[in-house]
Design a protein around this motif. Structure first.
Motif, PDB file in Angstrom:
ATOM      1  N   VAL A  76       0.150 -11.755  -3.817  1.00 25.78           N
ATOM      2  CA  VAL A  76       0.847 -10.488  -4.171  1.00 25.78           C
ATOM      3  C   VAL A  76      -0.336  -9.311  -4.800  1.00 25.78           C
ATOM      4  CG1 VAL A  76       2.702  -9.134  -5.728  1.00 25.78           C
ATOM      5  CG2 VAL A  76       3.209 -11.532  -4.591  1.00 25.78           C
ATOM      6  N   VAL A  77      -0.291  -8.580  -4.139  1.00 24.93           N
ATOM      7  CA  VAL A  77      -1.433  -7.378  -4.701  1.00 24.93           C
ATOM      8  C   VAL A  77      -0.977  -6.245  -5.329  1.00 24.93           C
ATOM      9  CG1 VAL A  77      -3.771  -6.359  -4.036  1.00 24.93           C
ATOM     10  CG2 VAL A  77      -2.960  -8.674  -3.195  1.00 24.93           C
ATOM     11  N   GLU A  78      -1.495  -6.035  -6.712  1.00 21.49           N
ATOM     12  CA  GLU A  78      -1.187  -4.677  -6.981  1.00 21.49           C
ATOM     13  C   GLU A  78      -2.034  -3.553  -6.502  1.00 21.49           C
ATOM     14  OE1 GLU A  78      -0.733  -4.351 -11.229  1.00 21.49           O
ATOM     15  OE2 GLU A  78       0.816  -5.933 -11.495  1.00 21.49           O
ATOM     16  N   THR A  79      -1.568  -2.492  -6.035  1.00 21.95           N
ATOM     17  CA  THR A  79      -2.522  -1.271  -5.596  1.00 21.95           C
ATOM     18  C   THR A  79      -2.087  -0.074  -6.267  1.00 21.95           C
ATOM     19  OG1 THR A  79      -0.694  -0.480  -4.043  1.00 21.95           O
ATOM     20  CG2 THR A  79      -1.941  -2.201  -3.184  1.00 21.95           C
ATOM     21  N   GLY A  80      -3.022   0.970  -5.958  1.00 22.49           N
ATOM     22  CA  GLY A  80      -2.697   2.120  -6.513  1.00 22.49           C
ATOM     23  C   GLY A  80      -2.039   3.226  -5.748  1.00 22.49           C
ATOM     24  N   ARG A  81      -1.510   2.755  -4.617  1.00 21.18           N
ATOM     25  CA  ARG A  81      -0.719   3.733  -3.804  1.00 21.18           C
ATOM     26  C   ARG A  81       0.795   4.059  -4.436  1.00 21.18           C
ATOM     27  NH1 ARG A  81       3.290   0.791  -1.895  1.00 21.18           N
ATOM     28  NH2 ARG A  81       3.261  -1.229  -1.458  1.00 21.18           N
ATOM     29  N   GLY A  82       1.569   4.978  -3.882  1.00 22.35           N
ATOM     30  CA  GLY A  82       2.695   5.113  -4.203  1.00 22.35           C
ATOM     31  C   GLY A  82       3.595   4.230  -3.509  1.00 22.35           C
ATOM     32  N   GLY A  83       5.026   4.160  -4.080  1.00 21.33           N
ATOM     33  CA  GLY A  83       6.112   3.423  -3.443  1.00 21.33           C
ATOM     34  C   GLY A  83       6.040   1.915  -4.252  1.00 21.33           C
ATOM     35  N   ARG A  84       6.938   1.101  -3.754  1.00 21.75           N
ATOM     36  CA  ARG A  84       7.278  -0.055  -4.488  1.00 21.75           C
ATOM     37  C   ARG A  84       6.727  -1.192  -3.325  1.00 21.75           C
ATOM     38  NH1 ARG A  84      13.509   1.379  -6.261  1.00 21.75           N
ATOM     39  NH2 ARG A  84      13.188  -0.603  -7.086  1.00 21.75           N
ATOM     40  N   TYR A  85       7.304  -2.418  -3.213  1.00 21.19           N
ATOM     41  CA  TYR A  85       6.829  -3.300  -2.586  1.00 21.19           C
ATOM     42  C   TYR A  85       6.827  -3.361  -0.921  1.00 21.19           C
ATOM     43  CZ  TYR A  85       6.654  -6.271  -6.599  1.00 21.19           C
ATOM     44  OH  TYR A  85       6.326  -6.929  -8.128  1.00 21.19           O
ATOM     45  N   THR A  86       5.679  -3.716  -0.373  1.00 21.20           N
ATOM     46  CA  THR A  86       5.759  -3.836   1.064  1.00 21.20           C
ATOM     47  C   THR A  86       5.172  -5.065   1.419  1.00 21.20           C
ATOM     48  OG1 THR A  86       5.460  -2.476   2.882  1.00 21.20           O
ATOM     49  CG2 THR A  86       3.574  -2.365   1.624  1.00 21.20           C
ATOM     50  N   TYR A  87       5.120  -5.419   2.581  1.00 24.77           N
ATOM     51  CA  TYR A  87       4.497  -6.547   3.182  1.00 24.77           C
ATOM     52  C   TYR A  87       3.546  -5.955   4.669  1.00 24.77           C
ATOM     53  CZ  TYR A  87       3.962 -10.343   6.812  1.00 24.77           C
ATOM     54  OH  TYR A  87       3.590 -11.293   7.483  1.00 24.77           O
ATOM     55  N   HIS A  88       2.432  -6.904   4.731  1.00 32.87           N
ATOM     56  CA  HIS A  88       1.488  -6.662   5.716  1.00 32.87           C
ATOM     57  C   HIS A  88       1.172  -7.993   6.350  1.00 32.87           C
ATOM     58  CE1 HIS A  88       0.772  -2.663   4.613  1.00 32.87           C
ATOM     59  NE2 HIS A  88       0.126  -2.820   3.534  1.00 32.87           N
ATOM     60  N   GLY A  89       1.147  -7.889   7.576  1.00 31.83           N
ATOM     61  CA  GLY A  89       0.797  -9.401   8.000  1.00 31.83           C
ATOM     62  C   GLY A  89       0.343  -9.374   9.707  1.00 31.83           C
ATOM     63  N   PRO A  90       0.051 -10.455  10.324  1.00 31.83           N
ATOM     64  CA  PRO A  90      -0.237 -10.238  11.750  1.00 31.83           C
ATOM     65  C   PRO A  90       0.932  -9.815  12.675  1.00 31.83           C
ATOM     66  CG  PRO A  90      -1.037 -12.271  10.526  1.00 31.83           C
ATOM     67  CD  PRO A  90      -0.181 -11.703   9.834  1.00 31.83           C
ATOM     68  N   GLY A  91       0.445  -8.832  13.357  1.00 32.69           N
ATOM     69  CA  GLY A  91       1.364  -8.189  14.304  1.00 32.69           C
ATOM     70  C   GLY A  91       1.870  -6.774  13.697  1.00 32.69           C
ATOM     71  N   GLN A  92       1.402  -6.570  12.510  1.00 30.70           N
ATOM     72  CA  GLN A  92       1.523  -5.077  11.987  1.00 30.70           C
ATOM     73  C   GLN A  92       0.381  -4.471  11.815  1.00 30.70           C
ATOM     74  OE1 GLN A  92       1.729  -4.350   7.525  1.00 30.70           O
ATOM     75  NE2 GLN A  92       3.791  -3.926   7.878  1.00 30.70           N
TER      76      GLN A  92
END
Length: 229
Positions: A76-92
């Motif tokens: 789980v990585v905190e970022t500076g972008r707007g919004g809430r939680y999202t998922y990234h992974g192979p195939g995306q």
């Protein structure tokens, strides 16, 4: 992992168009964006549009609510972008967009709308009818059952008028990985992918569709009125 500089297919040759094969570590990509953001703002580097995929990771935007992190089975990585939680992974397929809005319209909403239109129009090339929904972040379509479902996520950050982050489109990810979070804090709707819609799409094909519409995207960011001399 390799990086390819794509041939200039737009009239905007001051932009580096990069496509990475293999999986790029999310934290490494975020660090590279931070450094490139500073360099672009200082006039020391070209703007960048970067197409890539990540190993499985959950990312938290500035509005993330801990209750939306249901099962943190991945990093789980905190970022500076707007919004809430999202998922990234192979195939995306993720596209990071680092542009200097001080050279264009200094309007963040206009920038987000241009991103939405870019993705929606590229999806239309593959016969997917997608749309944006006011007050519901992301790119939406209808799944095979006819229900509204998210096929793409958008999250941006603007620092010194240089944009960071961008959008992600589900080509063929493991959709069960999204169950570890409430994607973007929206529990009432599911997620879908090109694969689930019955469309087999290679990353190179998706990248090509975006490149083909890049001029239209960039034109949408121009000032509506040129400053008077």
């Amino acid at each position: 992992m390799t990086h390819a500089i794509l041939p200039a297919e737009t009239s905007h040759d001051a932009i580096e168009w990069r496509r990475s094969s293999g999986l790029v570590d999310y934290r490494a990509a975020m660090a590279e964006q931070e450094a490139r953001n500073q360099a672009i703002a200082a006039g020391a580097a070209d703007e960048l549009i970067w197409m890539l995929e990540h190993p499985p990771v959950y990312t938290a935007g500035t509005s993330a609510d801990a209750s939306d992190l249901v099962d943190p089975r991945f990093d789980v990585v905190e970022t500076g972008r707007g919004g809430r939680y999202t998922y990234h992974g192979p195939g995306q397929r993720v596209t990071y967009v680092l542009l200097d809005l001080s050279r264009r319209a200094k309007d963040i909403r206009q920038f987000v709308h241009a991103l939405e239109s870019w993705v929606i129009e590229a999806l239309a090339d593959f016969k997917v009818e997608a749309f944006a929904v006011p007050d519901r972040i992301g790119i939406w379509t209808r799944d095979r059952a006819g229900n509204e479902a998210k096929i793409g996520a958008i999250g941006v950050r603007v620092r010194r008028w240089v944009t960071m982050h961008g959008f992600a489109v589900n080509l063929s990810p493991d959709l069960s990985h999204f169950s570890g979070i409430v994607p973007c804090g929206i529990a009432e709707y599911g997620v879908t992918s090109m694969e689930q819609l019955g469309i087999a799409l290679a990353p190179e094909e998706w990248d090509a569709a975006l490149l083909a519409r890049a001029d239209a995207f960039l034109a949408a960011l121009e000032l509506s009125e040129k400053p008077r001399a």
